[in-house]
Motif scaffolding. Structure first.
Motif, PDB file in Angstrom:
ATOM      1  N   PHE A  58      57.678   1.977  16.413  1.00  0.00           N
ATOM      2  CA  PHE A  58      56.967   1.697  15.169  1.00  0.00           C
ATOM      3  C   PHE A  58      57.717   0.632  14.377  1.00  0.00           C
ATOM      4  CE2 PHE A  58      56.157   2.588  10.604  1.00  0.00           C
ATOM      5  CZ  PHE A  58      54.781   2.346  10.591  1.00  0.00           C
ATOM      6  N   MET A  59      56.961  -0.379  13.945  1.00  0.00           N
ATOM      7  CA  MET A  59      57.516  -1.443  13.090  1.00  0.00           C
ATOM      8  C   MET A  59      56.844  -1.378  11.730  1.00  0.00           C
ATOM      9  SD  MET A  59      57.590  -4.517  15.921  1.00  0.00           S
ATOM     10  CE  MET A  59      56.135  -3.918  16.795  1.00  0.00           C
ATOM     11  N   TRP A  60      57.647  -1.492  10.691  1.00  0.00           N
ATOM     12  CA  TRP A  60      57.188  -1.325   9.309  1.00  0.00           C
ATOM     13  C   TRP A  60      57.640  -2.563   8.540  1.00  0.00           C
ATOM     14  CZ3 TRP A  60      59.494   3.168   5.922  1.00  0.00           C
ATOM     15  CH2 TRP A  60      58.767   3.294   4.725  1.00  0.00           C
ATOM     16  N   LEU A  61      56.671  -3.345   8.062  1.00  0.00           N
ATOM     17  CA  LEU A  61      56.973  -4.651   7.468  1.00  0.00           C
ATOM     18  C   LEU A  61      56.527  -4.699   6.016  1.00  0.00           C
ATOM     19  CD1 LEU A  61      56.758  -5.154  10.615  1.00  0.00           C
ATOM     20  CD2 LEU A  61      55.971  -7.450  10.039  1.00  0.00           C
ATOM     21  N   ARG A  62      57.401  -5.179   5.153  1.00  0.00           N
ATOM     22  CA  ARG A  62      57.014  -5.436   3.780  1.00  0.00           C
ATOM     23  C   ARG A  62      56.277  -6.771   3.701  1.00  0.00           C
ATOM     24  NH1 ARG A  62      61.931  -6.286  -0.199  1.00  0.00           N
ATOM     25  NH2 ARG A  62      60.174  -6.786  -1.551  1.00  0.00           N
ATOM     26  N   ALA A  63      55.684  -7.060   2.555  1.00  0.00           N
ATOM     27  CA  ALA A  63      54.963  -8.320   2.371  1.00  0.00           C
ATOM     28  C   ALA A  63      55.883  -9.507   2.609  1.00  0.00           C
ATOM     29  CB  ALA A  63      54.377  -8.389   0.963  1.00  0.00           C
ATOM     30  N   PHE A  64      55.337 -10.532   3.239  1.00  0.00           N
ATOM     31  CA  PHE A  64      55.973 -11.831   3.481  1.00  0.00           C
ATOM     32  C   PHE A  64      57.090 -11.807   4.515  1.00  0.00           C
ATOM     33  CE2 PHE A  64      54.226 -12.158  -0.869  1.00  0.00           C
ATOM     34  CZ  PHE A  64      53.301 -13.165  -0.637  1.00  0.00           C
ATOM     35  N   ILE A  78      46.442   7.187   9.011  1.00  0.00           N
ATOM     36  CA  ILE A  78      46.879   6.183   8.039  1.00  0.00           C
ATOM     37  C   ILE A  78      46.111   6.398   6.752  1.00  0.00           C
ATOM     38  CG2 ILE A  78      47.001   3.705   7.537  1.00  0.00           C
ATOM     39  CD1 ILE A  78      47.238   3.294  10.599  1.00  0.00           C
ATOM     40  N   ARG A  79      46.825   6.418   5.626  1.00  0.00           N
ATOM     41  CA  ARG A  79      46.251   6.705   4.310  1.00  0.00           C
ATOM     42  C   ARG A  79      46.592   5.587   3.329  1.00  0.00           C
ATOM     43  NH1 ARG A  79      49.177  10.462   2.071  1.00  0.00           N
ATOM     44  NH2 ARG A  79      47.578  11.408   0.733  1.00  0.00           N
ATOM     45  N   LYS A  80      45.630   5.268   2.489  1.00  0.00           N
ATOM     46  CA  LYS A  80      45.855   4.291   1.415  1.00  0.00           C
ATOM     47  C   LYS A  80      44.998   4.693   0.224  1.00  0.00           C
ATOM     48  CE  LYS A  80      45.383  -0.616   0.189  1.00  0.00           C
ATOM     49  NZ  LYS A  80      44.600  -0.385  -1.058  1.00  0.00           N
ATOM     50  N   ARG A  81      45.547   4.591  -0.976  1.00  0.00           N
ATOM     51  CA  ARG A  81      44.747   4.828  -2.172  1.00  0.00           C
ATOM     52  C   ARG A  81      43.757   3.683  -2.333  1.00  0.00           C
ATOM     53  NH1 ARG A  81      47.875   6.445  -7.454  1.00  0.00           N
ATOM     54  NH2 ARG A  81      48.000   8.364  -6.225  1.00  0.00           N
ATOM     55  N   TYR A  82      42.477   4.011  -2.446  1.00  0.00           N
ATOM     56  CA  TYR A  82      41.450   2.978  -2.518  1.00  0.00           C
ATOM     57  C   TYR A  82      41.527   2.238  -3.846  1.00  0.00           C
ATOM     58  CZ  TYR A  82      36.949   0.655  -2.124  1.00  0.00           C
ATOM     59  OH  TYR A  82      35.960  -0.294  -2.045  1.00  0.00           O
ATOM     60  N   GLN A  83      41.388   0.917  -3.780  1.00  0.00           N
ATOM     61  CA  GLN A  83      41.436   0.065  -4.963  1.00  0.00           C
ATOM     62  C   GLN A  83      40.012  -0.429  -5.258  1.00  0.00           C
ATOM     63  OE1 GLN A  83      44.347  -3.059  -4.685  1.00  0.00           O
ATOM     64  NE2 GLN A  83      43.718  -4.023  -6.616  1.00  0.00           N
ATOM     65  N   GLN A  84      39.374   0.227  -6.246  1.00  0.00           N
ATOM     66  CA  GLN A  84      38.004  -0.125  -6.607  1.00  0.00           C
ATOM     67  C   GLN A  84      37.953  -1.534  -7.199  1.00  0.00           C
ATOM     68  OE1 GLN A  84      35.227   2.177  -6.156  1.00  0.00           O
ATOM     69  NE2 GLN A  84      34.243   0.173  -6.318  1.00  0.00           N
ATOM     70  N   GLY A 110      59.681  -1.419  -3.979  1.00  0.00           N
ATOM     71  CA  GLY A 110      60.502  -2.543  -3.562  1.00  0.00           C
ATOM     72  C   GLY A 110      60.455  -2.829  -2.076  1.00  0.00           C
ATOM     73  N   PHE A 111      59.692  -2.034  -1.330  1.00  0.00           N
ATOM     74  CA  PHE A 111      59.561  -2.272   0.119  1.00  0.00           C
ATOM     75  C   PHE A 111      58.073  -2.388   0.439  1.00  0.00           C
ATOM     76  CE2 PHE A 111      59.697  -1.038   4.678  1.00  0.00           C
ATOM     77  CZ  PHE A 111      60.556  -2.032   5.117  1.00  0.00           C
ATOM     78  N   ALA A 112      57.514  -1.477   1.203  1.00  0.00           N
ATOM     79  CA  ALA A 112      56.077  -1.444   1.465  1.00  0.00           C
ATOM     80  C   ALA A 112      55.493  -0.332   0.591  1.00  0.00           C
ATOM     81  CB  ALA A 112      55.791  -1.185   2.935  1.00  0.00           C
ATOM     82  N   GLU A 113      54.526  -0.662  -0.241  1.00  0.00           N
ATOM     83  CA  GLU A 113      54.114   0.240  -1.312  1.00  0.00           C
ATOM     84  C   GLU A 113      52.678   0.739  -1.214  1.00  0.00           C
ATOM     85  OE1 GLU A 113      54.911  -1.988  -4.864  1.00  0.00           O
ATOM     86  OE2 GLU A 113      57.076  -1.738  -4.694  1.00  0.00           O
TER      87      GLU A 113
END
Length: 269
Positions: free
Chosen positions: A236-242, A138-144, A60-63
């Motif tokens: 540090f600024m953390w922004l959700r979509a939109f 910074i880590r992100k699960r890769y989206q094939q 529900g925030f930044a995922e």
């Protein structure tokens, strides 16, 4: 150039606890003063390290991503830094030096060093120097994506990549793009954005990309949703979509931040 990092330590008892930290449904701000010793974490499989968790996936925030600031004492590091095979990483060195091995290739990284590490990669990271090393991770699960190859690992630095000046801004706004925006293999970008004094984002950006913004140097007034906040090194600024965002650089030197965003993929339905 300078690259901010959490200050650690602990404020003394004379400091007013009221501050600029805020967590809202649209954004969060973690000022540098909040990044102290008592909020550090440790990881299994590492030696002589500690880290500040600045962002983690929240429903529900930044995922899409996690963001750490990691400190290694001399001799510290790990032969098994990543436990998730699907995770990709960006390493950006703030202070000191690191020895990074990626699939058997050794890289000596100094301040401003940048590395992209794709998923399912064997890598190690150690501080072989006599001084403390500090880096952003910074880590992100890769989206094939069908028909798209996996990106390759690369190591470069802030000094080696020329900033790209944004259009119609007379040179006051530029972005250091470590990966080609047209390269669809990449589903995340971690760039450095630079504003010269008085430079600005001249509209309230509103878009699907999530953001993590770590201020490396300089100061600015930053618009987050409907609120203008003052930010400086280590904030540090953390922004959700939109979440709408804009900024106006202040001070006498450049305003620079390390920027994460997710890109180049369908929206899951």
């Amino acid at each position: 150039m300078s690259y901010a990092f959490p200050p650690g330590g602990l404020p003394d008892q004379s400091v007013n606890p009221e501050g600029a930290a805020v967590f809202t449904p649209a954004y969060a701000v973690l000022p540098a003063i909040t990044q102290r010793d008592i909020v550090t974490s440790y990881l299994p499989g590492w030696r002589d390290m500690r880290m500040w968790v600045l962002a983690r996936p929240l429903s529900g925030f930044a995922e899409t991503f996690s963001q750490y600031a990691v400190e290694l004492l001399p001799g510290g590091g790990s032969d098994t830094p990543e436990e998730e095979a699907e995770a990709q990483s960006v390493i950006f060195v703030a202070r000191g030096g690191l020895t990074l091995n990626i699939d058997g290739h050794r890289h000596e990284m100094g301040e401003g060093g940048y590395a992209y590490i794709p998923p399912d990669t064997v890598w190690t990271i150690w501080n072989d120097t006599d001084a403390v090393a500090q880096f952003h991770w910074i880590r992100k699960r890769y989206q094939q994506a069908e028909g798209i190859e996996m990106p390759q690992a690369f190591v470069t630095s802030d000094k080696e990549v020329a900033p790209v000046v944004m259009p119609d801004c007379e040179g006051v706004w530029a972005t250091t793009r470590f990966a080609d925006p047209a390269d669809l293999r990449h589903d995340m970008h971690v760039n450095i954005v630079t504003f010269q004094p008085g430079g600005r984002i001249p509209f309230a950006e509103t878009h699907v990309m999530e953001h993590g913004l770590y201020v490396l140097e300089g100061t600015a007034e930053y618009l987050l949703n409907r609120d203008w906040v003052s930010v400086g090194p280590g904030d540090f600024m953390w922004l959700r979509a939109f979440c709408p965002q804009a900024c106006i650089a202040t001070g006498e030197g450049p305003f620079r931040y390390l920027l994460y965003k997710d890109v180049n993929r369908h929206m899951p339905l």
